[in-house]
Design an enzyme around this catalytic site. Structure first.
Site, PDB file in Angstrom:
ATOM      1  CG  ASP A 289       4.137  12.144  12.919  1.00 19.20           C
ATOM      2  OD1 ASP A 289       4.448  13.283  12.508  1.00 19.20           O
ATOM      3  OD2 ASP A 289       4.339  11.104  12.275  1.00 19.20           O
TER       4      ASP A 289
ATOM      5  N   GLY B  36       8.761   1.579   8.131  1.00 13.56           N
ATOM      6  CA  GLY B  36       8.352   0.298   7.580  1.00 13.56           C
ATOM      7  C   GLY B  36       7.397   0.464   6.417  1.00 13.56           C
ATOM      8  CE  LYS B  37       9.409  -1.582   1.246  1.00 16.98           C
ATOM      9  NZ  LYS B  37       9.815  -2.495   0.147  1.00 16.98           N
TER      10      LYS B  37
ATOM     11  CB  ILE C 192      -0.947   0.014   1.214  1.00 11.78           C
ATOM     12  CG1 ILE C 192      -1.893  -1.184   1.163  1.00 11.78           C
ATOM     13  CG2 ILE C 192      -1.745   1.313   1.255  1.00 11.78           C
ATOM     14  CD1 ILE C 192      -2.809  -1.286   2.371  1.00 11.78           C
TER      15      ILE C 192
END
Length: 860
Positions: free
Chosen positions: A146, A35-36, A29
């Site tokens: 964040d 990370g992924k 995605i």
């Protein structure tokens, strides 16, 4: 759907707990800072999940293990319709998998790229839902830290859900337990929307396993930057199979120690003997880690490099183990035992059966071994020129044979005595140690008194680890216009031996040449500034330094990547990212405050030749104002306020704890000049400062509190966030709380209405200046904002945290009139996703394309 999930899980519960093997990967995605994210489907049903994959080693190297736990805990504790739901927290030996709900609408940042900007009604609905989500988090003692459009996902119905809690702060000083998951305070009677199966609950309260032996070795090598024993260990790990021992044997055959060349190299290096030597060591590795004294001085100075998977020999192996078990020739040229060298190696089963018997033989072999070691040192005192381990010792050094009876052979307890034996066991040759002159001072210490003073590092040793300078000699610094200062520095310092000053001299000469070649368009970059001006500069810069993005990871992987000091090591890290990927990470790189934690102000006042490592960086006022100082590299993905729609792509990646970003990202931003701190002399002539940390610390580059400005910083509060969304209290070094999220919400509201963040600029330095000056470029003319919307932004972007608006103030504000706060999740949203199919991920592509992110790879 939940019933099917429970039935699926219950059918397998008797066999095994939930595992990542239960999922089938569909497609990637997106990719974030840590990370992924993949789209996956569970094997036993057709439900889709979004799985965030994070490598444990990267989190340890970036000093982000606590943030990994915080993200898991925050998602596990949150049961709100405006927060992404976490189903499973799974892991393997090397990775952590967060299995979350898949929101097909993509993120708000992608939608903003498509729309350009939102109208007032659309912005109002999105901000209202985010405000409720923030209020929920704050009531549960969770600070997001964040908040930005990238981390706002759009559900199938068009509602907003917050995600990516990787930088969050959870006030939970313990591990999650069952009651935390089942009884969230706001939901005494959870609905089926938040129902969790037993397998899900079990996965959410399980430990993340970030302290495994493999990871622990990396943790020490990443944080003990100043440890003299930690430098150069990357080579040993990379060549894994007993590398120090193999080198020692080879050097032994060519050294004066070997009086006779009777032993052939193949008799020592035969595969049979190698296999025989590794087996008992691996059997001991687990026991040693469990019993080591964590608080001892030598645990800090000699961190464990035991890695059972990589077959790395322990640094504290005793003399008997190395010579008896591994069949290494004695220092006087004789074999340990001719009978053992002729024995046929035992199988692992036979070794385990005979292990107690072998342990009983340790003491008889120990005494003659130590006598041989002592005699060899008395006979051949000139070996220091050849090998470090045979260097001259203190006259007061206790003979080795006196310490042997106190050595516990069967366990892994670390005592001062084994350090003396270490010198003749696994020390590397002189030519192998990159920073030999500095390390030699510590290597020659043999008595207890020397180690009682282990934290009082000698002057040369404290300057040995050059941290950043090795990087700048490889990464081009085209905009550094400091050649005169470098030349003056080189003229004053010139030791003939291989010392940090000589290294710095060579490096700064390279910088001088590059600075001259990079152009001479900035004549104002002079180094002549009055002491008063320099004090003002230091004051202005220190305000932007401390608890902001300045404590970034220019030093994240320093011990591993700089120990070799070769271009191949760093170039390989850049080869992993193409130019587009680097541009997506580069905005995170910013100036750092990299002064040692355990040095006093008086120690930092020294000769001018010590300014390279012990002093911060003096910058002239003209240099700060010059365009060359603020000129970014081409790969920095910051846009100007007047650029096109894609100009707002600065917020794409979450900036990790700025003590822990990858070296490749920080090195690519060449303008990262460290701000000058208080109580520092004005004779600092170096532009870059290298940390000299000597003890284990999770935040090794934190400035000592004695030189901080403003209130003392709260313990354990790292600098987190993305440049455009950082609150001013972070940049000012003040303690922060949940009000930083409301500041970020004001930035998001401005960005929704205009299409660009209010403080956006070309470089991080300019962004920080805009934030501290509250320099907001309000649109005018036809694009002018309404009075209510502008006032709503202003009450959120208030410098004083006590006057900054929260949810209560927003509910009473005219801009939010007519909002049904109790039924926001039932309101009709302005944008409802219309995907082609259930696996459509096209709504995430706009942000990926704008930020030049390419997602690839299908391996979990």
């Amino acid at each position: 759907m939940e019933a099917r999930g429970l039935a699926c899980e219950s059918s397998n519960s008797a066999v095994k707990a939930p595992s990542i093997e239960d999922f089938v990967l569909v497609k990637p995605i997106s990719r974030g800072a840590f990370g992924k994210v993949y789209l996956a489907r569970k094997k036993c049903n057709s439900k889709l999940y979004a799985i965030k994959v994070v490598k444990k080693a990267e989190m340890v190297d970036k000093n982000m293990t606590e943030q990994m736990r915080a993200e898991r805990d925050a998602l596990a504790l949150s049961k709100s319709p405006f927060i992404v739901h976490l189903f499973y927290s799974l892991q393997t030996a090397t990775k952590v998998y967060l299995v979350m709900e898949y929101l097909i609408g993509g993120d708000v940042k992608s939608l903003l790229h498509i729309y350009g900007y939102f109208d007032e009604d659309m912005s109002l609905k999105y901000i209202s839902e985010v405000a409720l989500a923030l209020d929920y988090l704050h009531r549960h003692s969770i600070i997001h830290r964040d908040l930005k459009p990238d981390n706002m996902l759009i559900s199938n119905e068009g509602h907003i859900k917050l995600t990516d809690f990787g930088l969050s702060k959870v006030k939970l000083d313990r591990e999650l337990n069952l009651m935390d998951i089942l009884t969230t305070p706001s939901l005494v009677k959870p609905t089926k929307d938040y129902f969790r199966t037993p397998g899900q609950v079990l996965s959410l309260i399980s430990s993340l396993g970030l302290n495994t032996p493999v990871i622990e070795g990396k943790r020490h090598s990443s944080t003990v930057l100043g440890s003299p024993m930690s430098c150069g260990k990357v080579k040993q790990r990379n060549r894994s199979l007993g590398s120090p021992l193999m080198k020692r044997r080879a050097e032994y055959m060519n050294s004066p120690v070997c009086t006779s060349r009777a032993l052939a190299s193949n008799s020592v290096f035969s595969p049979v003997l190698l296999a025989r030597s590794l087996t008992p060591r691996l059997l001991k590795s687990g026991k040693r880690l469990d019993t080591m004294s964590v608080g001892s001085t030598h645990s800090c100075m000699l961190p464990s490099t035991t890695d059972s998977e990589n077959c790395v020999s322990p640094m504290w192996e005793d003399e008997q183990n190395l010579h008896d078990v591994e069949n290494i020739p004695q220092l006087n040229g004789r074999e340990v035992d001719n009978r053992k060298s002729r024995n046929v190696p035992l199988t692992p089963v036979e070794k385990r059966k005979t292990l107690p018997a072998r342990a009983q033989d340790h003491r008889p072999v120990f005494t003659p071994l130590n006598n041989q070691v002592t005699n060899s040192r008395n006979i051949k005192p000139d070996l220091s020129a050849k090998r470090l381990q045979f260097g001259a010792t203190d006259n007061s050094a206790t003979p080795l044979e006196k310490t042997v009876p106190h050595q516990s052979v069967g366990n892994g307890l670390i005592k001062p005595e084994p350090l003396k034996e270490l010198k003749s066991s696994v020390k590397r040759a002189f030519e192998e140690v990159e920073k030999s002159p500095e390390q030699a001072e510590i290597l020659f210490k043999k008595n207890d008194a020397a180690y009682e003073r282990s934290f009082q590092i000698p002057e040369k040793t404290s300057r040995a680890h050059t941290g950043l300078t090795g990087i700048f000699s490889i990464v081009g610094l085209d905009d550094v216009k400091s050649a005169p200062k470098c030349q003056q520095f080189n003229e004053r310092t010139g030791p003939k031996q291989s010392s940090p000053i000589a290294v710095a001299k060579n490096l700064f000469c390279e910088l001088e040449d590059q600075g001259e070649e990079g152009g001479k368009a900035e004549p104002n970059s002079s180094s002549s500034t009055s002491p008063g001006d320099e004090r003002n500069i230091r004051r202005s810069l220190s305000l932007e330094s401390d608890v902001s993005a300045h404590e970034m990871s220019l030093v994240a992987n320093t011990p591993q990547k700089l120990s070799d000091a070769k271009q191949e090591v760093l170039s390989s890290s850049f080869e992993e990212l193409d130019e587009n990927e680097i541009s997506a990470v580069t905005p995170m790189a910013r100036p750092t405050v990299a002064t040692p934690k355990h040095s006093s102000a008086k120690q930092r006042r020294g000769e001018c030749e010590r300014s390279l490592l012990d002093h911060p960086h003096g910058l002239s006022d003209s240099m700060i104002k010059s365009p060359g100082f603020l000129k970014p590299k081409n790969v920095v993905a910051f846009r100007s306020y007047c650029s096109s729609i894609n100009r707002s792509c600065t917020s794409h990646l979450s900036l990790a704890s700025f003590d822990a970003m990858e070296m490749s990202a920080s090195a690519s931003f060449h303008n990262a000049v460290t701000p000058v701190q208080k109580k520092r002399p004005s004779l600092s002539n170096s532009l870059y400062q290298t940390p000299q940390q000597m003890v284990v610390s999770h935040t090794p580059y934190r400035t000592p509190k004695s030189v901080r400005r403003g209130p003392e910083r709260v313990e354990g509060a790292p600098i987190l966030g993305t440049p455009d969304y950082l609150a001013p209290e972070l940049l000012l070094g003040k303690p922060h709380d949940f009000m930083v999220d409301w500041w970020a919400l004001g930035v998001c509201l401005f960005e929704f209405l205009t299409g660009v963040p209010p403080f956006n600029d070309e470089t991080p330095q300019l962004v920080f200046q805009n934030i501290l000056n509250r320099d907001i470029p309000w649109p005018d003319g036809e694009e002018e904002l309404t009075l209510n919307s502008r006032n709503a932004i202003e009450i959120l972007l208030t410098m004083d945290t006590l006057k900054r608006a929260g949810l209560k103030e927003l509910k009473d504000h005219p801009f939010f009139d007519g909002v049904d706060w109790e039924n926001l999740h039932h309101q009709t949203m302005p944008f409802i996703p219309q995907p082609d199919n259930e696996t459509d991920t096209s709504y995430f592509e706009a942000r990926n394309t704008a930020q030049h992110l390419t997602v690839s790879g299908f391996s979990l």
